[in-house]
Scaffold this motif. Structure first.
Motif, PDB file in Angstrom:
ATOM      1  N   LYS A 162       0.973  -1.157  -0.060  1.00  0.00           N
ATOM      2  CA  LYS A 162       0.078  -0.044  -0.141  1.00  0.00           C
ATOM      3  C   LYS A 162       0.853   1.191  -0.199  1.00  0.00           C
ATOM      4  N   GLN A 172       2.619   1.765  -3.627  1.00  0.00           N
ATOM      5  CA  GLN A 172       1.756   2.503  -4.484  1.00  0.00           C
ATOM      6  C   GLN A 172       1.585   4.024  -4.142  1.00  0.00           C
ATOM      7  N   LEU A 173       1.718   4.532  -3.025  1.00  0.00           N
ATOM      8  CA  LEU A 173       1.522   5.914  -2.646  1.00  0.00           C
ATOM      9  C   LEU A 173       2.931   6.500  -3.107  1.00  0.00           C
ATOM     10  N   THR A 174       3.989   5.688  -2.947  1.00  0.00           N
ATOM     11  CA  THR A 174       5.270   6.306  -3.237  1.00  0.00           C
ATOM     12  C   THR A 174       5.337   6.492  -4.911  1.00  0.00           C
ATOM     13  N   ASP A 208       3.163   6.979  -6.971  1.00  0.00           N
ATOM     14  CA  ASP A 208       2.286   8.282  -7.252  1.00  0.00           C
ATOM     15  C   ASP A 208       2.783   9.356  -7.185  1.00  0.00           C
ATOM     16  N   LEU A 222       4.123   5.755   4.911  1.00  0.00           N
ATOM     17  CA  LEU A 222       3.053   6.226   4.093  1.00  0.00           C
ATOM     18  C   LEU A 222       1.581   5.752   4.738  1.00  0.00           C
ATOM     19  N   GLN A 242      -1.098   9.868   6.357  1.00  0.00           N
ATOM     20  CA  GLN A 242      -0.930  11.007   5.232  1.00  0.00           C
ATOM     21  C   GLN A 242      -0.036  12.301   5.692  1.00  0.00           C
ATOM     22  N   TYR A 244       3.032  11.512   3.956  1.00  0.00           N
ATOM     23  CA  TYR A 244       2.796  11.801   2.593  1.00  0.00           C
ATOM     24  C   TYR A 244       3.003  13.255   2.262  1.00  0.00           C
ATOM     25  N   ASP A 278       5.946  14.880   0.362  1.00  0.00           N
ATOM     26  CA  ASP A 278       5.626  15.977  -0.795  1.00  0.00           C
ATOM     27  C   ASP A 278       6.410  17.399  -0.836  1.00  0.00           C
TER      28      ASP A 278
END
Length: 261
Positions: A38, A41-43, A45, A211, A229, A232, A236
């Protein structure tokens, strides 16, 4: 050296989510695998958002469970070894993990990072077919390592290239997952500027499981308070900052440029 020539090395340790076991908790195999998936996948993105080319140090055991995801990584990034398993290690794992990752990714695997940045036998690493090691954080972390005596930037040990994680000049303030997680972003930016004024590159690493929201796990606050979040958003902001200060590249790209100089 101009901003355009500075190199930004982002690396990701993709592994079984086993850190709760360091604090006496059991983790099911499904959680070990899926929590990292999981987060990965966020990484990916986030990397697409900032056009990051990175190095993914992956355990062969984790990779064997998600071969399609590994091939997606290999299409844009460098695949490197994080040993065969994250919790156990033998020197036979050096060659075994490299060959397994090559078969899955279709990419030559030249880099290695030992889980928890433990020391590596350089002769064994070279014999197993690796070009470089990235298992050094050249600072002091209580209970983990004391590497103040080691060079801060790229060096060789027994014909193996060593690419350390970045620390600031003089104070050796480390830019890595724990510091980025626990310090205000302005502190991370301040020391990153110092590093990039002095060094030709900055090298920073983190884990995909950061994440994912870790609040339900019995982990120290310095690990779980900034996760999901919040982490993240922290990454970011950091990647946005770094994008303005250099070119994102993989570890193997840094060595290619070194050979050309």
């Amino acid at each position: 050296m101009s901003k355009q020539q500075k190199r930004i090395l982002i690396s990701v340790d993709v592994e079984e989510f086993d850190i709760p076991e360091e604090f006496g908790q059991q983790v099911s195999l499904q959680d070990k695998l899926e929590i990292s998936r999981k987060g990965l996948q966020l990484t990916l993105d986030l990397f697409e958002k900032y056009n990051v080319r990175a190095t993914f140090f992956i355990t062969a055991y984790w990779a064997q469970h998600y071969p399609e995801l590994i091939r997606r990584i290999a299409a844009s990034h460098e695949v490197a070894s994080h040993a065969y398993y994250h919790s156990t290690f033998s020197e036979a794992d050096l060659e075994g993990s490299r060959l397994a990752l090559q078969e899955i990714s279709g990419q030559q695997v030249k880099g290695f990072r030992m889980p928890r940045l433990r020391k590596v036998n350089m002769a064994a690493l070279q014999s197993a077919g690796y070009l470089y090691d990235s298992s050094v954080n050249p600072t002091w972390l209580p209970g983990r390592y004391n590497n103040w005596h080691l060079p801060r930037t790229l060096f060789k040990d027994q014909d193996v290239w060593i690419i350390p994680s970045s620390v600031s000049p003089l104070l050796r303030y480390p830019i890595f997952w724990l510091s980025v997680k626990n310090a205000p972003l302005w502190v991370t930016k301040h020391f990153s500027r110092q590093i990039l004024r002095k060094d030709p590159y900055l090298s920073f690493y983190f884990h995909p499981w950061e994440l994912v929201d870790l609040k339900s796990w019995q982990l120290p606050g310095y690990i779980k308070n900034v996760s999901g979040q919040k982490m993240y958003a922290r990454l970011d902001g950091f990647l946005s900052f770094l994008q303005q200060r250099g070119e994102f590249c993989a570890h193997i790209d840094l060595l290619a440029s070194e050979k050309n100089n």
